[in-house]
Write a protein that holds these residues in place. Structure first.
Motif, PDB file in Angstrom:
ATOM      1  N   VAL A  52     -16.471 -12.761   1.686  1.00  9.19           N
ATOM      2  CA  VAL A  52     -16.573 -11.300   1.666  1.00  9.19           C
ATOM      3  C   VAL A  52     -18.036 -10.868   1.555  1.00  9.19           C
ATOM      4  O   VAL A  52     -18.484  -9.944   2.251  1.00  9.19           O
ATOM      5  N   ASP A  53     -18.783 -11.539   0.691  1.00  5.90           N
ATOM      6  CA  ASP A  53     -20.206 -11.222   0.541  1.00  5.90           C
ATOM      7  C   ASP A  53     -20.964 -11.419   1.857  1.00  5.90           C
ATOM      8  O   ASP A  53     -21.797 -10.592   2.245  1.00  5.90           O
TER       9      ASP A  53
ATOM     10  N   LEU B 287     -19.802 -11.423   4.959  1.00  5.47           N
ATOM     11  CA  LEU B 287     -19.382 -10.489   5.999  1.00  5.47           C
ATOM     12  C   LEU B 287     -19.994  -9.104   5.808  1.00  5.47           C
ATOM     13  O   LEU B 287     -20.033  -8.304   6.747  1.00  5.47           O
ATOM     14  N   ASP B 288     -20.480  -8.816   4.612  1.00  7.84           N
ATOM     15  CA  ASP B 288     -21.120  -7.525   4.336  1.00  7.84           C
ATOM     16  C   ASP B 288     -22.595  -7.501   4.724  1.00  7.84           C
ATOM     17  O   ASP B 288     -23.264  -6.472   4.553  1.00  7.84           O
ATOM     18  N   ALA B 289     -23.104  -8.611   5.247  1.00  8.45           N
ATOM     19  CA  ALA B 289     -24.526  -8.678   5.604  1.00  8.45           C
ATOM     20  C   ALA B 289     -24.857  -7.637   6.679  1.00  8.45           C
ATOM     21  O   ALA B 289     -24.065  -7.367   7.586  1.00  8.45           O
ATOM     22  N   ARG B 290     -26.065  -7.065   6.601  1.00  8.05           N
ATOM     23  CA  ARG B 290     -26.474  -6.001   7.523  1.00  8.05           C
ATOM     24  C   ARG B 290     -27.371  -6.517   8.651  1.00  8.05           C
ATOM     25  O   ARG B 290     -27.505  -5.866   9.680  1.00  8.05           O
TER      26      ARG B 290
ATOM     27  N   ASP C 202     -30.744 -10.239   5.683  1.00  6.18           N
ATOM     28  CA  ASP C 202     -29.790  -9.985   4.611  1.00  6.18           C
ATOM     29  C   ASP C 202     -28.794 -11.137   4.489  1.00  6.18           C
ATOM     30  O   ASP C 202     -28.410 -11.530   3.386  1.00  6.18           O
TER      31      ASP C 202
ATOM     32  N   ARG D  81     -28.125 -13.385   1.194  1.00  7.57           N
ATOM     33  CA  ARG D  81     -26.793 -13.508   0.603  1.00  7.57           C
ATOM     34  C   ARG D  81     -26.370 -14.970   0.437  1.00  7.57           C
ATOM     35  O   ARG D  81     -25.707 -15.327  -0.539  1.00  7.57           O
TER      36      ARG D  81
ATOM     37  N   THR E 137     -21.027 -14.510  11.690  1.00  5.52           N
ATOM     38  CA  THR E 137     -21.728 -13.325  11.183  1.00  5.52           C
ATOM     39  C   THR E 137     -23.082 -13.182  11.857  1.00  5.52           C
ATOM     40  O   THR E 137     -23.480 -12.079  12.257  1.00  5.52           O
TER      41      THR E 137
END
Length: 227
Positions: free
Chosen positions: A92-93, A95-98, A102, A106, A220
């Motif tokens: 989850v962490d 997949l939130d990368a921008r 980032d 992470r 990702t």
């Protein structure tokens, strides 16, 4: 020796056959003092066969082994459940990368905070500069670090991989590394984690969870083009 005796001694006795024999001959054990002593049994009052110290010790030892094995299985199950839960949280962490930078941050952050490791690194073979925060590798360096072009992962200590971890390399005692192929045409890369514990990652460990994270990092990273 007759034929029936020959069959009996020629093939192993089944527990069910022994049980039937003793049920049909209840005095067989009671009247054999030598066998009773060998089994650690004794005849108590009323012709009741009682457990002696040796037999009780064997029963206790068997119970202790069973309890220890059950405890080991329970501890292993808890550890596996915890590792999987942490891995799912890490996904989850990630997949939130921008962006690429980032994503690299992470990976290192989850290595330190979720898994208690020394570092987490994304490395890429590239002629130019890799994305910000990623480690630069020259062509063929992934094969060298993994000790062969056919190897997809490597667990344990690899001196050739120490340079991946920068300032923390002096503290690194074991690594987990998985090959990645990113973009089209594919670029060779590595997802690598470092531990300060020599037993943190060992060659006999499975690499499935680390490989799973590597696949997540691949997908990702492909959200954004390589500039």
């Amino acid at each position: 020796m007759d034929g029936s005796q020959g069959d009996m001694f020629g093939a192993p006795l089944e527990p069910s056959a022994v049980r039937r024999f003793l049920a049909d001959n209840p005095d067989f054990i009671r009247e054999d003092d030598g066998l009773l002593a060998e089994l650690g049994l004794k005849v108590a009052g009323g012709n009741v066969v009682d457990f002696g110290p040796a037999a009780l010790a064997r029963v206790h030892a068997a119970h202790q082994r069973e309890a220890e094995m059950r405890q080991l299985l329970e501890e292993t199950a808890r550890a596996n459940f915890s590792a999987q839960a942490q891995t799912h949280g890490a996904v989850v962490d990630l997949l939130d990368a921008r962006n690429h930078s980032d994503l690299a941050w992470r990976v290192d952050e989850l290595a330190r905070t979720r898994f208690g490791l020394a570092a987490g690194v994304i490395a890429l073979e590239s002629e130019g500069n890799p994305p910000a925060g990623w480690k630069h590798l020259v062509e063929g360096q992934v094969d060298m670090i993994l000790d062969g072009p056919q190897r997809l992962a490597r667990m344990g200590f690899a001196p050739t991989a120490l340079g991946l971890f920068g300032e923390t390399s002096d503290e690194v005692r074991s690594m987990a590394m998985v090959r990645m192929a990113i973009w089209e045409p594919s670029r060779q890369g590595l997802l690598a984690f470092a531990s300060t514990d020599p037993e943190g990652f060992t060659p006999d460990m499975g690499s499935e969870l680390v490989a799973f994270l590597a696949r997540v990092v691949e997908r990702t990273a492909e959200r954004w083009p390589l500039l």
